[in-house]
Design a protein around this motif. Structure first.
Motif, PDB file in Angstrom:
ATOM      1  N   LYS A   8       0.807  -1.214   0.000  1.00  0.00           N
ATOM      2  CA  LYS A   8       0.000   0.000   0.000  1.00  0.00           C
ATOM      3  C   LYS A   8       0.839   1.261   0.000  1.00  0.00           C
ATOM      4  CE  LYS A   8      -3.890  -2.289   2.003  1.00  0.00           C
ATOM      5  NZ  LYS A   8      -5.030  -2.227   2.857  1.00  0.00           N
ATOM      6  N   THR A   9       1.990   1.193  -0.672  1.00  0.00           N
ATOM      7  CA  THR A   9       2.841   2.379  -0.793  1.00  0.00           C
ATOM      8  C   THR A   9       3.157   2.618  -2.255  1.00  0.00           C
ATOM      9  OG1 THR A   9       4.931   1.170  -0.596  1.00  0.00           O
ATOM     10  CG2 THR A   9       3.920   1.957   1.449  1.00  0.00           C
ATOM     11  N   ILE A  10       3.354   3.875  -2.584  1.00  0.00           N
ATOM     12  CA  ILE A  10       3.823   4.245  -3.910  1.00  0.00           C
ATOM     13  C   ILE A  10       4.742   5.448  -3.747  1.00  0.00           C
ATOM     14  CG2 ILE A  10       1.852   5.716  -4.432  1.00  0.00           C
ATOM     15  CD1 ILE A  10       2.182   4.799  -7.383  1.00  0.00           C
ATOM     16  N   THR A  11       5.830   5.420  -4.481  1.00  0.00           N
ATOM     17  CA  THR A  11       6.749   6.547  -4.513  1.00  0.00           C
ATOM     18  C   THR A  11       6.737   7.096  -5.930  1.00  0.00           C
ATOM     19  OG1 THR A  11       8.148   5.567  -2.808  1.00  0.00           O
ATOM     20  CG2 THR A  11       9.134   7.297  -4.172  1.00  0.00           C
ATOM     21  N   ILE A  12       6.537   8.388  -6.042  1.00  0.00           N
ATOM     22  CA  ILE A  12       6.574   9.046  -7.337  1.00  0.00           C
ATOM     23  C   ILE A  12       7.987   9.611  -7.485  1.00  0.00           C
ATOM     24  CG2 ILE A  12       5.601  10.878  -8.751  1.00  0.00           C
ATOM     25  CD1 ILE A  12       3.050  10.548  -6.925  1.00  0.00           C
ATOM     26  N   ALA A  13       8.744   9.067  -8.420  1.00  0.00           N
ATOM     27  CA  ALA A  13      10.151   9.437  -8.575  1.00  0.00           C
ATOM     28  C   ALA A  13      10.323  10.490  -9.662  1.00  0.00           C
ATOM     29  CB  ALA A  13      10.976   8.197  -8.913  1.00  0.00           C
ATOM     30  N   LEU A  14      11.029  11.550  -9.306  1.00  0.00           N
ATOM     31  CA  LEU A  14      11.328  12.638 -10.236  1.00  0.00           C
ATOM     32  C   LEU A  14      12.833  12.821 -10.344  1.00  0.00           C
ATOM     33  CD1 LEU A  14       8.845  15.362  -8.933  1.00  0.00           C
ATOM     34  CD2 LEU A  14       8.527  13.833 -10.868  1.00  0.00           C
ATOM     35  N   SER A  15      13.290  13.230 -11.520  1.00  0.00           N
ATOM     36  CA  SER A  15      14.700  13.576 -11.720  1.00  0.00           C
ATOM     37  C   SER A  15      14.872  15.066 -11.467  1.00  0.00           C
ATOM     38  CB  SER A  15      15.128  13.258 -13.154  1.00  0.00           C
ATOM     39  OG  SER A  15      15.006  11.885 -13.412  1.00  0.00           O
ATOM     40  N   VAL A  16      15.869  15.423 -10.653  1.00  0.00           N
ATOM     41  CA  VAL A  16      16.127  16.825 -10.313  1.00  0.00           C
ATOM     42  C   VAL A  16      17.639  17.086 -10.342  1.00  0.00           C
ATOM     43  CG1 VAL A  16      14.047  17.014  -8.881  1.00  0.00           C
ATOM     44  CG2 VAL A  16      16.207  16.358  -7.822  1.00  0.00           C
ATOM     45  N   LYS A  17      18.017  18.350 -10.483  1.00  0.00           N
ATOM     46  CA  LYS A  17      19.440  18.714 -10.478  1.00  0.00           C
ATOM     47  C   LYS A  17      20.017  18.739  -9.071  1.00  0.00           C
ATOM     48  CE  LYS A  17      20.008  21.345 -14.687  1.00  0.00           C
ATOM     49  NZ  LYS A  17      20.461  22.580 -15.284  1.00  0.00           N
ATOM     50  N   VAL A  71       6.793   4.241  -8.464  1.00  0.00           N
ATOM     51  CA  VAL A  71       7.557   3.151  -7.858  1.00  0.00           C
ATOM     52  C   VAL A  71       6.637   2.418  -6.883  1.00  0.00           C
ATOM     53  CG1 VAL A  71       9.610   2.538  -6.543  1.00  0.00           C
ATOM     54  CG2 VAL A  71       9.657   4.548  -8.047  1.00  0.00           C
ATOM     55  N   PHE A  72       6.389   1.141  -7.160  1.00  0.00           N
ATOM     56  CA  PHE A  72       5.472   0.346  -6.354  1.00  0.00           C
ATOM     57  C   PHE A  72       6.242  -0.539  -5.382  1.00  0.00           C
ATOM     58  CE2 PHE A  72       3.445   1.274 -10.385  1.00  0.00           C
ATOM     59  CZ  PHE A  72       2.231   1.808  -9.970  1.00  0.00           C
ATOM     60  N   GLY A  73       5.887  -0.459  -4.111  1.00  0.00           N
ATOM     61  CA  GLY A  73       6.534  -1.277  -3.095  1.00  0.00           C
ATOM     62  C   GLY A  73       6.088  -2.725  -3.169  1.00  0.00           C
ATOM     63  N   VAL A  74       7.049  -3.639  -3.026  1.00  0.00           N
ATOM     64  CA  VAL A  74       6.772  -5.080  -2.993  1.00  0.00           C
ATOM     65  C   VAL A  74       7.622  -5.720  -1.895  1.00  0.00           C
ATOM     66  CG1 VAL A  74       6.139  -5.278  -5.433  1.00  0.00           C
ATOM     67  CG2 VAL A  74       8.511  -5.603  -4.771  1.00  0.00           C
ATOM     68  N   ALA A  75       7.138  -6.833  -1.367  1.00  0.00           N
ATOM     69  CA  ALA A  75       7.869  -7.537  -0.317  1.00  0.00           C
ATOM     70  C   ALA A  75       8.976  -8.422  -0.892  1.00  0.00           C
ATOM     71  CB  ALA A  75       6.912  -8.384   0.516  1.00  0.00           C
ATOM     72  N   ASP A  76       8.772  -8.954  -2.111  1.00  0.00           N
ATOM     73  CA  ASP A  76       9.725  -9.891  -2.722  1.00  0.00           C
ATOM     74  C   ASP A  76       9.953  -9.486  -4.175  1.00  0.00           C
ATOM     75  OD1 ASP A  76      11.229 -12.052  -3.646  1.00  0.00           O
ATOM     76  OD2 ASP A  76       9.522 -13.435  -3.641  1.00  0.00           O
ATOM     77  N   LEU A  77      10.919  -8.616  -4.398  1.00  0.00           N
ATOM     78  CA  LEU A  77      11.167  -8.119  -5.748  1.00  0.00           C
ATOM     79  C   LEU A  77      11.616  -9.233  -6.683  1.00  0.00           C
ATOM     80  CD1 LEU A  77      12.520  -4.793  -6.854  1.00  0.00           C
ATOM     81  CD2 LEU A  77      13.470  -6.840  -7.885  1.00  0.00           C
ATOM     82  N   ALA A 105      13.881  -2.368  -9.585  1.00  0.00           N
ATOM     83  CA  ALA A 105      13.918  -2.857 -10.962  1.00  0.00           C
ATOM     84  C   ALA A 105      12.898  -2.068 -11.778  1.00  0.00           C
ATOM     85  CB  ALA A 105      13.600  -4.347 -11.009  1.00  0.00           C
ATOM     86  N   THR A 106      13.353  -1.528 -12.909  1.00  0.00           N
ATOM     87  CA  THR A 106      12.487  -0.757 -13.791  1.00  0.00           C
ATOM     88  C   THR A 106      11.944  -1.661 -14.887  1.00  0.00           C
ATOM     89  OG1 THR A 106      13.775   1.234 -13.370  1.00  0.00           O
ATOM     90  CG2 THR A 106      12.383   1.249 -15.340  1.00  0.00           C
ATOM     91  N   MET A 116       8.467   1.157 -11.799  1.00  0.00           N
ATOM     92  CA  MET A 116       9.521   0.524 -11.012  1.00  0.00           C
ATOM     93  C   MET A 116       8.921  -0.251  -9.849  1.00  0.00           C
ATOM     94  SD  MET A 116      12.842   2.337  -9.218  1.00  0.00           S
ATOM     95  CE  MET A 116      13.530   2.880 -10.773  1.00  0.00           C
ATOM     96  N   LEU A 117       9.579  -1.356  -9.500  1.00  0.00           N
ATOM     97  CA  LEU A 117       9.293  -2.108  -8.284  1.00  0.00           C
ATOM     98  C   LEU A 117      10.416  -1.796  -7.298  1.00  0.00           C
ATOM     99  CD1 LEU A 117       8.386  -5.627  -9.710  1.00  0.00           C
ATOM    100  CD2 LEU A 117       6.810  -3.808  -9.038  1.00  0.00           C
ATOM    101  N   ALA A 118      10.076  -1.716  -6.018  1.00  0.00           N
ATOM    102  CA  ALA A 118      11.091  -1.469  -4.999  1.00  0.00           C
ATOM    103  C   ALA A 118      10.817  -2.340  -3.780  1.00  0.00           C
ATOM    104  CB  ALA A 118      11.106   0.009  -4.592  1.00  0.00           C
TER     105      ALA A 118
END
Length: 124
Positions: A8-17, A71-77, A105-106, A116-118
């Protein structure tokens, strides 16, 4: 039944300087709270105002505006990746591991969108 059991987690990943400057901007502008800065990994993470949704900031010398990767959280990537690859889902290379922190893993949807899975390796 789904191939992957995402948590039940999600990370939104952005590229920044500049992760630190961007984190300060998101804190001031949207009220997000800095969770940590992993300088050795070039990564910062903030808690948004939505439970289970974080904002991840990956430092890049030439970030591409609009580049956003859920980025979707998983227990067993490893298990999830194996099932997805068996279903012909394409990954962009080997699984990345930052010891004691995270395994990622993307992969790509049918339209070529990166996702992505994390797996959390902190033991938290």
């Amino acid at each position: 039944m789904a191939l992957v059991d995402v948590d039940k987690t999600i990370t939104i990943a952005l590229s920044v300087k500049d992760r630190h400057a961007s984190a300060a901007w998101y804190q001031k502008t949207l009220g997000f709270e800095a969770m940590y800065h992993a300088d050795e990994a070039g990564w910062s993470e903030l808690q948004t105002n939505t439970d289970g949704v974080n904002l991840g900031l990956g430092e890049h010398t030439e970030p591409v505006p609009g580049n956003c990767v859920p980025v979707f959280g998983v227990a067993d990537l490893d298990g999830a990746r194996g099932r997805m690859e068996a279903a012909d889902i394409k990954f962009d290379g080997p699984t990345d591991v930052v010891e004691g922190m995270v395994k990622t893993a993307t992969f790509y949807d049918p339209d070529g969108n990166a996702l992505m899975l994390a797996q959390d390796l902190t033991g938290a």
